[in-house]
Design a protein around this motif. Structure first.
Motif, mmCIF file in Angstrom:
data_model
loop_
_atom_site.group_PDB
_atom_site.id
_atom_site.type_symbol
_atom_site.label_atom_id
_atom_site.label_comp_id
_atom_site.label_asym_id
_atom_site.label_seq_id
_atom_site.Cartn_x
_atom_site.Cartn_y
_atom_site.Cartn_z
ATOM 1 N N MET A 1 19.462 35.632 9.388
ATOM 2 C CA MET A 1 18.723 35.630 8.141
ATOM 3 C C MET A 1 18.983 34.362 7.347
ATOM 4 N N GLU A 2 20.209 33.821 7.406
ATOM 5 C CA GLU A 2 20.536 32.635 6.627
ATOM 6 C C GLU A 2 19.757 31.428 7.120
ATOM 7 N N ASP A 3 19.520 31.361 8.449
ATOM 8 C CA ASP A 3 18.772 30.234 8.995
ATOM 9 C C ASP A 3 17.360 30.201 8.430
ATOM 10 N N ARG A 4 16.754 31.355 8.325
ATOM 11 C CA ARG A 4 15.389 31.435 7.783
ATOM 12 C C ARG A 4 15.376 31.033 6.308
ATOM 13 N N LEU A 5 16.407 31.369 5.572
ATOM 14 C CA LEU A 5 16.503 30.986 4.162
ATOM 15 C C LEU A 5 16.600 29.474 4.026
ATOM 16 N N ILE A 6 17.416 28.844 4.855
ATOM 17 C CA ILE A 6 17.563 27.389 4.813
ATOM 18 C C ILE A 6 16.232 26.718 5.167
ATOM 19 N N ILE A 7 15.535 27.252 6.150
ATOM 20 C CA ILE A 7 14.237 26.697 6.536
ATOM 21 C C ILE A 7 13.244 26.832 5.391
ATOM 22 N N SER A 8 13.198 27.986 4.757
ATOM 23 C CA SER A 8 12.282 28.209 3.632
ATOM 24 C C SER A 8 12.614 27.304 2.454
ATOM 25 N N MET A 9 13.906 27.132 2.179
ATOM 26 C CA MET A 9 14.314 26.265 1.078
ATOM 27 C C MET A 9 13.924 24.814 1.358
ATOM 28 N N THR A 10 14.117 24.366 2.578
ATOM 29 C CA THR A 10 13.776 22.997 2.941
ATOM 30 C C THR A 10 12.273 22.769 2.833
ATOM 31 N N GLN A 11 11.494 23.710 3.323
ATOM 32 C CA GLN A 11 10.044 23.591 3.231
ATOM 33 C C GLN A 11 9.580 23.577 1.783
ATOM 34 N N CYS A 12 10.140 24.444 0.960
ATOM 35 C CA CYS A 12 9.750 24.489 -0.448
ATOM 36 C C CYS A 12 10.118 23.204 -1.172
ATOM 37 N N PHE A 13 11.277 22.641 -0.849
ATOM 38 C CA PHE A 13 11.691 21.373 -1.447
ATOM 39 C C PHE A 13 10.659 20.290 -1.158
ATOM 40 N N PHE A 14 10.272 20.153 0.117
ATOM 41 C CA PHE A 14 9.370 19.068 0.484
ATOM 42 C C PHE A 14 7.931 19.337 0.093
ATOM 43 N N ILE A 15 7.523 20.585 -0.001
ATOM 44 C CA ILE A 15 6.183 20.889 -0.503
ATOM 45 C C ILE A 15 6.087 20.485 -1.964
ATOM 46 N N ALA A 16 7.070 20.855 -2.767
ATOM 47 C CA ALA A 16 7.070 20.477 -4.184
ATOM 48 C C ALA A 16 7.147 18.962 -4.341
ATOM 49 N N PHE A 17 7.984 18.320 -3.528
ATOM 50 C CA PHE A 17 8.098 16.864 -3.546
ATOM 51 C C PHE A 17 6.756 16.221 -3.227
ATOM 52 N N GLY A 18 6.083 16.726 -2.209
ATOM 53 C CA GLY A 18 4.799 16.168 -1.795
ATOM 54 C C GLY A 18 3.700 16.368 -2.816
ATOM 55 N N VAL A 19 3.696 17.506 -3.487
ATOM 56 C CA VAL A 19 2.685 17.753 -4.517
ATOM 57 C C VAL A 19 2.830 16.737 -5.646
ATOM 58 N N ILE A 20 4.054 16.505 -6.094
ATOM 59 C CA ILE A 20 4.271 15.558 -7.189
ATOM 60 C C ILE A 20 4.001 14.128 -6.720
ATOM 61 N N ALA A 21 4.615 13.714 -5.632
ATOM 62 C CA ALA A 21 4.478 12.327 -5.174
ATOM 63 C C ALA A 21 3.037 12.021 -4.782
ATOM 64 N N GLY A 22 2.442 12.860 -3.980
ATOM 65 C CA GLY A 22 1.074 12.630 -3.538
ATOM 66 C C GLY A 22 0.066 12.748 -4.661
ATOM 67 N N GLY A 23 0.215 13.761 -5.472
ATOM 68 C CA GLY A 23 -0.713 13.942 -6.586
ATOM 69 C C GLY A 23 -0.654 12.794 -7.575
ATOM 70 N N THR A 24 0.543 12.311 -7.819
ATOM 71 C CA THR A 24 0.700 11.197 -8.758
ATOM 72 C C THR A 24 0.088 9.919 -8.197
ATOM 73 N N LEU A 25 0.386 9.616 -6.950
ATOM 74 C CA LEU A 25 -0.135 8.377 -6.358
ATOM 75 C C LEU A 25 -1.651 8.421 -6.172
ATOM 76 N N ILE A 26 -2.160 9.499 -5.641
ATOM 77 C CA ILE A 26 -3.604 9.602 -5.414
ATOM 78 C C ILE A 26 -4.345 9.721 -6.741
ATOM 79 N N GLY A 27 -3.779 10.441 -7.684
ATOM 80 C CA GLY A 27 -4.397 10.547 -9.004
ATOM 81 C C GLY A 27 -4.470 9.212 -9.721
ATOM 82 N N SER A 28 -3.471 8.371 -9.516
ATOM 83 C CA SER A 28 -3.508 7.050 -10.156
ATOM 84 C C SER A 28 -4.586 6.165 -9.539
#
Length: 110
Positions: A1-28
């Motif tokens: 179960m812990e492995d799945r939690l780490i995978i979910s946390m990593t995915q959520c980190f990079f999804i949020a990172f991508g939304v901000i970074a990509g949205g900011t750059l493309i929006g500009s």
């Protein structure tokens, strides 16, 4: 179960990172094409996307509320812990992306 939690946390980190970074750059780019100042638009866009990046990373608000309800009322503390950790990792992704935007612009995003 812990492995799945780490995978979910990593995915959520990079999804949020991508939304901000990509949205900011493309929006500009869109701001540049419409004649606005791109750097000013980057500040505005980065500020406006914070909460949406977290919501996108956790997959919508209904699942998060459902997991909180299960954790509180059914005594499933692991589901509650998992959801809190996923939200915290998404917040970390947002902060890391804002730091990247600050580095690119040379000023603090408030």
């Amino acid at each position: 179960m812990e492995d799945r939690l780490i995978i979910s946390m990593t995915q959520c980190f990079f999804i949020a990172f991508g939304v901000i970074a990509g949205g900011t750059l493309i929006g500009s780019i869109g701001s540049f094409l419409t004649g606005e100042a791109p750097m000013t638009a980057m500040f505005r866009i980065a500020k406006g996307l914070r909460i949406w990046a977290i919501v996108a990373a956790i997959g919508g608000t209904f699942d998060a509320i459902s997991n909180f309800e299960k954790g509180i009322f059914e005594g499933s503390t692991f589901d509650l812990f998992k959801q809190v950790m996923i939200i915290v990792s998404a917040m970390g992704g947002v902060q890391a992306a804002l730091l990247l935007v600050e580095w690119l612009l040379g000023e603090e995003v408030t």
